[in-house]
Design an enzyme around this catalytic site. Structure first.
Site, PDB file in Angstrom:
ATOM      1  N   LYS A   1       0.827  -0.987   0.222  1.00  0.00           N
ATOM      2  CA  LYS A   1      -0.150   0.094   0.481  1.00  0.00           C
ATOM      3  C   LYS A   1       0.978   1.735  -0.187  1.00  0.00           C
ATOM      4  O   LYS A   1       1.790   1.397   1.255  1.00  0.00           O
ATOM      5  CB  LYS A   1      -0.301  -0.105   1.147  1.00  0.00           C
ATOM      6  CG  LYS A   1      -1.870   1.262   1.017  1.00  0.00           C
ATOM      7  CD  LYS A   1      -2.599   1.431   2.287  1.00  0.00           C
ATOM      8  CE  LYS A   1      -2.086   2.763   3.656  1.00  0.00           C
ATOM      9  NZ  LYS A   1      -2.346   4.092   2.195  1.00  0.00           N
TER      10      LYS A   1
ATOM     11  N   GLY B   1       6.795   4.648   9.399  1.00  0.00           N
ATOM     12  CA  GLY B   1       5.358   6.186   9.533  1.00  0.00           C
ATOM     13  C   GLY B   1       5.304   6.924  10.355  1.00  0.00           C
ATOM     14  O   GLY B   1       6.991   6.796  11.167  1.00  0.00           O
ATOM     15  N   SER B   2       4.284   7.570  11.506  1.00  0.00           N
ATOM     16  CA  SER B   2       4.827   7.993  12.478  1.00  0.00           C
ATOM     17  C   SER B   2       4.684   6.756  13.498  1.00  0.00           C
ATOM     18  O   SER B   2       4.237   5.750  13.404  1.00  0.00           O
ATOM     19  CB  SER B   2       3.897   9.224  12.826  1.00  0.00           C
ATOM     20  OG  SER B   2       2.461   8.434  12.631  1.00  0.00           O
TER      21      SER B   2
ATOM     22  N   GLU C   1       9.980   0.586  11.429  1.00  0.00           N
ATOM     23  CA  GLU C   1       9.737   1.901  11.070  1.00  0.00           C
ATOM     24  C   GLU C   1       9.942   3.702  11.528  1.00  0.00           C
ATOM     25  O   GLU C   1       9.052   3.877  10.487  1.00  0.00           O
ATOM     26  CB  GLU C   1      11.188   2.308   9.879  1.00  0.00           C
ATOM     27  CG  GLU C   1      12.256   2.481   9.552  1.00  0.00           C
ATOM     28  CD  GLU C   1      12.030   4.213   9.540  1.00  0.00           C
ATOM     29  OE1 GLU C   1      12.365   4.835  10.462  1.00  0.00           O
ATOM     30  OE2 GLU C   1      11.648   4.669   8.052  1.00  0.00           O
TER      31      GLU C   1
ATOM     32  N   CYS D   1      13.105  10.710   8.476  1.00  0.00           N
ATOM     33  CA  CYS D   1      12.796  10.601   9.485  1.00  0.00           C
ATOM     34  C   CYS D   1      14.435  10.371  10.032  1.00  0.00           C
ATOM     35  O   CYS D   1      14.503  10.064  11.082  1.00  0.00           O
ATOM     36  CB  CYS D   1      12.789   8.475   9.953  1.00  0.00           C
ATOM     37  SG  CYS D   1      10.705   8.471   9.646  1.00  0.00           S
TER      38      CYS D   1
ATOM     39  N   GLU E   1       9.608  15.535  16.278  1.00  0.00           N
ATOM     40  CA  GLU E   1       9.498  15.579  14.888  1.00  0.00           C
ATOM     41  C   GLU E   1       8.818  16.416  14.151  1.00  0.00           C
ATOM     42  O   GLU E   1       8.355  16.498  14.188  1.00  0.00           O
ATOM     43  CB  GLU E   1       9.429  13.965  14.763  1.00  0.00           C
ATOM     44  CG  GLU E   1      10.072  13.363  13.443  1.00  0.00           C
ATOM     45  CD  GLU E   1      10.208  11.849  12.875  1.00  0.00           C
ATOM     46  OE1 GLU E   1      10.537  11.926  12.863  1.00  0.00           O
ATOM     47  OE2 GLU E   1       8.761  11.774  13.281  1.00  0.00           O
TER      48      GLU E   1
END
Length: 452
Positions: A155, A208-209, A230, A264, A356
């Site tokens: 996705k 992602g977050s 991650e 990131c 972040e």
């Protein structure tokens, strides 16, 4: 297909194309097709699977410029970065094409018989790719997963699906059987959530977050489903006074403003030894003001726009509340642009220092000695990456061992090489991607004892 999403060029704010979003039924159909394809794909001879992956790599390489131009239009990446990113997909496929013939088990000495182990594929792997690096992060997942004999449903992020869709088409062109790699564009709440809940999906890889990663981890627990995460980062760039200050200041902007800070691994906190602080900040200002923030389609562009208006506005809120020391440039007119921005933080409690930001903003702070630098670097819930600049190799290694992060570089800002492991400490993630062991993370280890 229940609806569509209009892809927008971040540099111009112009519509590019409407992409159909897969609904729940379509997601289930894709997973079912991948599950059906798994039995035949895992049975493909290792040498033949390797040949198909090399062929896939060659087809991706032949379409490097097409893929790069798609990424410029879809994600606002600079054309130089986008060409490298398409090349990284090629390189990952070539690297992991060696794995099918080298997925070794072991013979373990035991009494009364022979004991051997096998690495067997899991089945269907669901890979959820973020919008900041759509091509490479996809490849980091599907290349080792396919090499190990799994099938993949992938996705892409809702706002950056174009390169993933095209890579899925190129997989079929290269000869991968139908159902082996299926790209399923759609919403995370529909497609991504179904990867988590569908029993045929035996592993989920999510980038992602941290917030969403925790939800996925909790969801996977219900079926004891494998998961690799991650997640976020707030990495430190530690500059000691004995370093080449000019070189450290010249390289620092590229460690945080690459991809407009939407990374990131961005070194979004710069720690500078107090005696070198003023010199470093002065040289940093020269470097930031020289950064070429221009149309990402131009070959000499060094920083493009933010990916969306929402992301630009989110980052602007951090800038509005910070002590801005200086900024670089940005184009006038349309596009989701922000200038590269340097703030001087007076306290570790400031939001711009702790959170972040995920944009072209870096916070700078002095430190007193080595112990203080390590203390500041580790004062975060994240632990993904980081850099240490020093002329003392012993100090560089000592500090690298002391900083709680998964990927450290001394006198360099490199974080990711496809032939070395990548992942985070603390709330930056779970598990490792890339490197020689990545295919094993997509297998079950089976032990077989044969009595004599």
């Amino acid at each position: 297909m229940s609806s569509t999403f209009t892809v927008v060029n971040p540099a111009t704010e112009q519509a590019v194309v409407d992409v159909p979003l897969t609904d729940l039924a379509g997601t289930d159909a894709a997973i079912a097709a991948a599950h059906e394809a798994f039995q035949s794909w895992r049975a493909v001879a290792p040498g033949e699977r390797a040949r198909l992956l090399r062929r896939f790599a060659a087809v991706v390489d032949a379409h490097n410029e097409e893929l790069a131009q798609l990424e410029v239009a879809n994600a606002g990446h600079t054309i130089g970065n986008a060409r490298w990113e398409a090349g990284n997909v090629r390189d990952c496929l070539n690297y992991y094409a060696a794995a099918p013939e080298r997925l070794f088990g072991r013979q373990i000495p035991v009494a009364g018989g022979t004991d051997i182990t096998f690495h067997e594929p899991l089945g269907v792997v669901g890979i959820i790719v973020p919008w900041n690096f759509p091509m490479p992060i996809a490849g980091w997942g599907f290349a080792p997963a396919l090499a190990a004999g799994n099938t993949v449903v992938l996705k892409p992020a809702e706002i950056t699906p174009l390169t993933a869709i095209r890579i899925g088409e190129l997989a079929r062109e290269a000869g991968l059987p139908e159902g082996v790699l299926t790209v399923v564009p759609g919403k995370g709440s529909v497609v991504g959530q179904r990867f988590v809940t569908h029993p045929a999906v035996r592993k989920v890889c999510f980038t992602g977050s941290t917030e969403v990663g925790k939800q996925i981890m909790a969801g996977c627990a219900d079926q004891v489903k494998r998961v690799t995460l991650e997640l976020g980062g707030k990495s430190a760039n530690i500059v000691f006074a004995d370093a080449d200050i000019a070189a450290a200041a010249a390289s620092a902007p590229y460690a945080v403003f690459d991809n407009a800070g939407q990374d990131c691994c961005a070194r979004s906190r710069i720690l500078v030894e107090r005696s070198a602080y003023d010199e470093f900040v002065g040289r940093l200002e020269e470097s930031v003001k020289a950064l070429k923030v221009i149309d990402p389609a131009q070959d000499d562009s060094e920083m493009g726009p933010m990916v969306s208006a929402a992301q630009r506005d989110s980052v602007q809120r951090y800038i509005d509340g910070a002590d801005v020391a200086f900024t670089g440039s940005r184009p006038e007119g349309d596009g989701f642009w922000l200038p590269p921005t340097v703030v001087e933080s007076k306290s570790t409690s400031e939001a711009v220092w702790r959170e972040e930001v995920f944009g072209p903003v870096v916070a700078v702070m002095p430190f007193d000695d080595e112990a203080h630098a390590v203390e500041l670097a580790n004062d975060t819930e994240y632990g993904l990456s980081g850099s240490i600049y020093t002329s003392d190799l012993g100090r560089g290694l000592r500090v690298a061992r002391a900083v709680e992060a998964g990927n450290l570089s001394v006198n360099s800002h490199a974080s990711v090489r496809y032939w070395t492991p990548f992942g985070g400490y603390k709330q930056s993630g779970l598990g490792r991607e890339l490197g020689p062991d990545a295919p094993q993370a997509f297998t079950e280890e089976k032990n077989v004892f044969i009595a004599h």
